[in-house]
Design an enzyme around this catalytic site. Structure first.
Site, PDB file in Angstrom:
ATOM      1  N   LYS A  44     -42.934  96.720  49.762  1.00 17.68           N
ATOM      2  CA  LYS A  44     -42.621  95.296  49.920  1.00 17.68           C
ATOM      3  C   LYS A  44     -42.263  94.672  48.563  1.00 17.68           C
ATOM      4  O   LYS A  44     -42.873  95.023  47.550  1.00 17.68           O
ATOM      5  CB  LYS A  44     -43.882  94.625  50.496  1.00 17.68           C
ATOM      6  CG  LYS A  44     -43.758  93.177  50.846  1.00 17.68           C
ATOM      7  CD  LYS A  44     -45.114  92.640  51.280  1.00 17.68           C
ATOM      8  CE  LYS A  44     -46.008  92.386  50.090  1.00 17.68           C
ATOM      9  NZ  LYS A  44     -46.731  91.106  50.138  1.00 17.68           N
ATOM     10  N   LYS A  90     -54.903  96.936  47.478  1.00 17.29           N
ATOM     11  CA  LYS A  90     -55.179  96.238  46.214  1.00 17.29           C
ATOM     12  C   LYS A  90     -56.411  96.796  45.506  1.00 17.29           C
ATOM     13  O   LYS A  90     -56.470  96.797  44.278  1.00 17.29           O
ATOM     14  CB  LYS A  90     -55.338  94.735  46.447  1.00 17.29           C
ATOM     15  CG  LYS A  90     -54.013  94.073  46.793  1.00 17.29           C
ATOM     16  CD  LYS A  90     -54.035  92.590  46.587  1.00 17.29           C
ATOM     17  CE  LYS A  90     -52.626  92.030  46.782  1.00 17.29           C
ATOM     18  NZ  LYS A  90     -52.586  90.584  46.801  1.00 17.29           N
ATOM     19  N   LYS A 138     -44.733  89.705  44.145  1.00 17.62           N
ATOM     20  CA  LYS A 138     -44.740  89.004  42.861  1.00 17.62           C
ATOM     21  C   LYS A 138     -45.607  89.707  41.822  1.00 17.62           C
ATOM     22  O   LYS A 138     -45.421  89.503  40.636  1.00 17.62           O
ATOM     23  CB  LYS A 138     -45.144  87.529  43.037  1.00 17.62           C
ATOM     24  CG  LYS A 138     -46.490  87.282  43.666  1.00 17.62           C
ATOM     25  CD  LYS A 138     -46.756  85.776  43.705  1.00 17.62           C
ATOM     26  CE  LYS A 138     -46.797  85.218  45.101  1.00 17.62           C
ATOM     27  NZ  LYS A 138     -47.954  85.663  45.898  1.00 17.62           N
TER      28      LYS A 138
HETATM   29  N1  AQP Z   1     -41.578  90.756  50.554  1.00 23.55           N
HETATM   30  C1  AQP Z   1     -41.854  89.776  51.422  1.00 23.55           C
HETATM   31  N2  AQP Z   1     -41.049  89.569  52.494  1.00 23.55           N
HETATM   32  C2  AQP Z   1     -41.303  88.563  53.378  1.00 23.55           C
HETATM   33  N3  AQP Z   1     -42.353  87.723  53.248  1.00 23.55           N
HETATM   34  C3  AQP Z   1     -43.172  87.894  52.193  1.00 23.55           C
HETATM   35  N4  AQP Z   1     -44.271  87.249  51.776  1.00 23.55           N
HETATM   36  C4  AQP Z   1     -44.731  87.799  50.642  1.00 23.55           C
HETATM   37  N5  AQP Z   1     -43.951  88.818  50.279  1.00 23.55           N
HETATM   38  C5  AQP Z   1     -42.971  88.920  51.234  1.00 23.55           C
HETATM   39  C6  AQP Z   1     -44.849  86.113  52.485  1.00 23.55           C
HETATM   40  O1  AQP Z   1     -45.077  85.077  51.555  1.00 23.55           O
HETATM   41  C7  AQP Z   1     -46.254  84.366  51.935  1.00 23.55           C
HETATM   42  C8  AQP Z   1     -47.178  84.246  50.773  1.00 23.55           C
HETATM   43  O2  AQP Z   1     -47.708  85.488  50.411  1.00 23.55           O
HETATM   44  P1  AQP Z   1     -48.940  85.504  49.419  1.00 23.55           P
HETATM   45  O3  AQP Z   1     -48.568  84.900  48.153  1.00 23.55           O
HETATM   46  O4  AQP Z   1     -50.121  84.905  50.061  1.00 23.55           O
HETATM   47  O5  AQP Z   1     -49.310  86.984  49.198  1.00 23.55           O
HETATM   48  P2  AQP Z   1     -48.621  88.309  49.521  1.00 23.55           P
HETATM   49  O6  AQP Z   1     -48.200  88.364  50.932  1.00 23.55           O
HETATM   50  O7  AQP Z   1     -49.557  89.391  49.057  1.00 23.55           O
HETATM   51  O8  AQP Z   1     -47.338  88.185  48.596  1.00 23.55           O
HETATM   52  P3  AQP Z   1     -47.022  88.953  47.284  1.00 23.55           P
HETATM   53  O9  AQP Z   1     -45.792  88.354  46.695  1.00 23.55           O
HETATM   54  O10 AQP Z   1     -47.011  90.427  47.542  1.00 23.55           O
HETATM   55  O11 AQP Z   1     -48.234  88.566  46.362  1.00 23.55           O
HETATM   56  P4  AQP Z   1     -49.172  89.498  45.514  1.00 23.55           P
HETATM   57  O12 AQP Z   1     -48.255  90.343  44.727  1.00 23.55           O
HETATM   58  O13 AQP Z   1     -50.022  88.608  44.697  1.00 23.55           O
HETATM   59  O14 AQP Z   1     -49.975  90.287  46.506  1.00 23.55           O
HETATM   60  C9  AQP Z   1     -46.874  85.105  53.117  1.00 23.55           C
HETATM   61  O15 AQP Z   1     -46.498  84.462  54.311  1.00 23.55           O
HETATM   62  C10 AQP Z   1     -46.240  86.454  53.023  1.00 23.55           C
HETATM   63  O16 AQP Z   1     -46.175  87.100  54.272  1.00 23.55           O
END
Ligand code: AQP
Length: 343
Positions: free
Chosen positions: A204, A121, A207
């Site tokens: 991955k 990030k 969002k």
């Molecule tokens: N692609 C994924 N597959 C399975 N699990 C996922 N999680 C996120 N993306 C996937 C799980 O969702 C929970 C919340 O995640 P988060 O919002 O704390 O942040 P993150 O893991 O960084 O998710 P994002 O969507 O990628 O957010 P951004 O884009 O803001 O960084 C966690 O349990 C995560 O494992």
């Protein structure tokens, strides 16, 4: 590190999701669906919209508030019941930020620099990243340990942060000669612990990916879901009869795993049905399964979103219940550390 066990700790599950964008199919399969399934087991369930984590990268204030409410709607639409679980947003319970500061004095700077999420990030210009982005895992440890949570359901990407939470708990217990924090178990289970981008099988689904076509949002309508799946990157080969044949085919493996997770089957069961067929046949079947699973969630989400005052009430109530658990644990932590409390 001293020997520490989780004997004597109340079984308690904690997990959170950042309101850093609209929630995705990855968040649903890796987190929300499992949060709902874990309710009513022996453990207490505490679920949090981690807004203090979201602001470690820039968030527009007016949009952030709406996203916090939308995330709450997504939790409830996915089956998290605020009567069975504690559902709240992190910034309404000050114990998270306070305990995070205490953990900033326990965690080591080198631990933070090793986190792959920080590297990803912060990118090349890490000197310009917020200090909060570097300290993120200490706040995550505080989220979990403010409740002395014994287990945390997460997707695969959060494994390294969970290990750091365990390191902080173990160092705290060792340094102060106590058994105050449990060594929390990660619950990384199922076939969808890492849902990949629809545009790139090595990334991955996220969002905050700039490409909306890379993900399925929980707010996408049936046509949009079908269109995104139709355009998802794949290869030209037919599907094999077992998962061994998907080893070097990340995009194909991702779509098969999504199908399996949405229909509560194993990937091998899915392949037994589609063996020898190409994506021309598989993608419409996947779109059908995805729409069937997601459209009731999308509908319930929009019903919740029609009543923002009720969402605010639920989060306010959840915050008070969360604070009732976290505050005594925070106070004990201060006592252990020798901080004076006289009120
Ligand atoms: N692609 C994924 N597959 C399975 N699990 C996922 N999680 C996120 N993306 C996937 C799980 O969702 C929970 C919340 O995640 P988060 O919002 O704390 O942040 P993150 O893991 O960084 O998710 P994002 O969507 O990628 O957010 P951004 O884009 O803001 O960084 C966690 O349990 C995560 O494992």
């Amino acid at each position: 590190m001293s020997e520490t066990t989780n004997k004597g700790f109340t079984p308690r599950i904690f997990s959170g999701i950042q309101p850093s964008g609209g929630l995705t199919l990855g968040n649903y399969l890796g987190a929300l669906k499992r949060f709902a399934a874990l309710q009513g087991d022996q453990a207490e369930t505490i679920y949090c919209i981690v807004d203090l984590h979201a602001i470690t990268v820039w968030q527009e204030p007016a949009i952030l508030k709406a996203r916090i409410r939308e995330a709450a709607a997504a939790f409830m639409a996915s089956g998290v019941d605020p009567a069975q679980s504690i559902l709240f947003n992190q910034s309404q319970v000050s114990a998270h930020a306070e305990l995070a500061w205490l953990f900033n004095t326990v965690a080591r700077v080198g631990w933070m620099y090793r986190m792959t999420q920080f590297k990803d990030k912060a990118g090349k210009n890490s000197e310009n990243a917020s200090l909060g982005l570097l300290a993120y895992p200490a706040l995550m440890a505080a989220d979990i340990l403010a409740y002395q949570a014994t287990a945390v359901p997460v997707g695969e990407d959060q494994k390294q942060h969970l290990e750091l939470t365990r390191d902080i708990a173990a160092k705290f217990n060792h340094d102060y000669g106590v058994n105050h924090f449990p060594i929390t178990e990660p619950l990384i289970e199922g076939v969808a612990t890492r849902v990949m981008s629809l545009r790139d099988g090595s990334k991955k689904m996220s969002k905050s990916d700039p490409s909306d076509a890379s993900r399925i949002n929980l707010t996408d309508d049936a046509d949009t879901i079908a269109q995104k799946i139709r355009k998802a990157r794949t290869d030209a080969d037919p599907l094999p009869g077992s998962t061994d044949g998907l080893k070097d085919r990340p995009e194909a493996r991702n779509l098969v795993n999504i199908y399996a997770a949405l229909s509560d089957q194993t990937p091998d069961q899915v392949l037994a049905r589609f063996e020898g067929q190409g994506f021309g046949a598989f993608k419409p079947a996947l779109a059908e399964v995805a729409v069937e699973a997601l459209s009731p969630i999308t509908k319930r989400m929009s019903e919740y979103m029609n009543d923002p005052a009720e969402i605010d009430r639920i989060l306010g109530d959840g915050s008070m219940r969360a604070a009732a658990v976290a505050t005594p644990i925070l106070e004990q932590t201060k006592d252990i550390m020798g901080l004076l409390r006289s009120r």
